[in-house]
Scaffold this active site. Structure first.
Site, mmCIF file in Angstrom:
data_model
loop_
_atom_site.group_PDB
_atom_site.id
_atom_site.type_symbol
_atom_site.label_atom_id
_atom_site.label_comp_id
_atom_site.label_asym_id
_atom_site.label_seq_id
_atom_site.Cartn_x
_atom_site.Cartn_y
_atom_site.Cartn_z
ATOM 1 N N GLU A 29 0.834 -1.202 0.000
ATOM 2 C CA GLU A 29 0.000 0.000 0.000
ATOM 3 C C GLU A 29 0.866 1.249 0.000
ATOM 4 O OE1 GLU A 29 -3.020 -0.095 -0.679
ATOM 5 O OE2 GLU A 29 -3.446 -2.199 -0.280
ATOM 6 N N ARG A 39 -18.545 -0.801 4.215
ATOM 7 C CA ARG A 39 -19.637 -1.414 3.461
ATOM 8 C C ARG A 39 -20.386 -2.435 4.313
ATOM 9 N NH1 ARG A 39 -19.422 -6.031 0.616
ATOM 10 N NH2 ARG A 39 -17.166 -6.115 0.733
ATOM 11 N N CYS A 92 -8.493 -2.354 7.188
ATOM 12 C CA CYS A 92 -7.073 -2.277 6.834
ATOM 13 C C CYS A 92 -6.623 -0.836 6.660
ATOM 14 C CB CYS A 92 -6.781 -3.092 5.583
ATOM 15 S SG CYS A 92 -6.893 -4.873 5.856
ATOM 16 N N HIS A 115 -1.193 -5.728 1.853
ATOM 17 C CA HIS A 115 -2.302 -6.668 1.776
ATOM 18 C C HIS A 115 -1.791 -7.995 1.227
ATOM 19 C CE1 HIS A 115 -5.430 -3.416 2.061
ATOM 20 N NE2 HIS A 115 -5.966 -4.392 2.765
#
Length: 163
Positions: A29, A39, A92, A115
């Protein structure tokens, strides 16, 4: 808990790790944003929507690890890897942002996030989603940490994407 662990261990490098189902490679990342927009609820049932990770903190932080050097080393060792330009807006990203914010307030601490894909046994239960063997993930994390410890100035290679 993160603050307490950093205070107790005084690390030079923080590398957070989270699982991103659907990704087929190790994803380093590059950016974490100060936004939570879940979500679905997390494991504790929390589902923050349009809230900052840390109120009043900067909009985003870039990884302070040599992400391109880490990427190059992973690829040189035959591991599928890519730079990711978003850690999402879920757990995350929350962890990545909190780590980068903490590192920004501590002298000499560098931080980043990676990830990892599903394990093959997880992917098998999910109708063949992409996966990676645990040994490859562990080897990739070890390589990434070795590079992060050895390299201060990142490589000047392209890490951009078209999507």
């Amino acid at each position: 808990m993160l603050k307490a662990a950093v205070r107790e261990t005084a690390p030079a490098i923080l590398l957070g790790v989270g699982q991103a189902g659907g990704r087929e490679r190790l994803s380093i990342e590059r950016v974490a944003i100060n936004l939570q927009d879940a979500r679905i609820p997390d494991n504790t049932g929390a589902q923050p929507i349009d809230l900052p990770v840390i109120a009043g903190a900067p909009a985003a932080y870039f990884s302070t690890l040599p992400v391109k050097a880490m990427l190059a080393a992973l690829r040189e060792h035959g591991l599928p890897a890519a730079l990711s330009h978003t850690a999402g807006t879920y757990v995350c990203n929350h962890v990545a942002y909190a780590m980068l914010h903490l590192a920004a307030t501590r002298r000499g601490v560098r931080a980043g996030f990676m990830h990892i894909p599903y394990l093959p046994e997880q992917a098998a239960r999910l109708r063949g989603a992409p996966s990676m063997a645990l040994g490859d993930m562990v080897r990739g994390l070890e390589i990434a940490l070795r590079v992060a410890a050895a390299v201060r100035d990142d490589l000047g290679i392209s890490g951009g994407t078209l999507d």
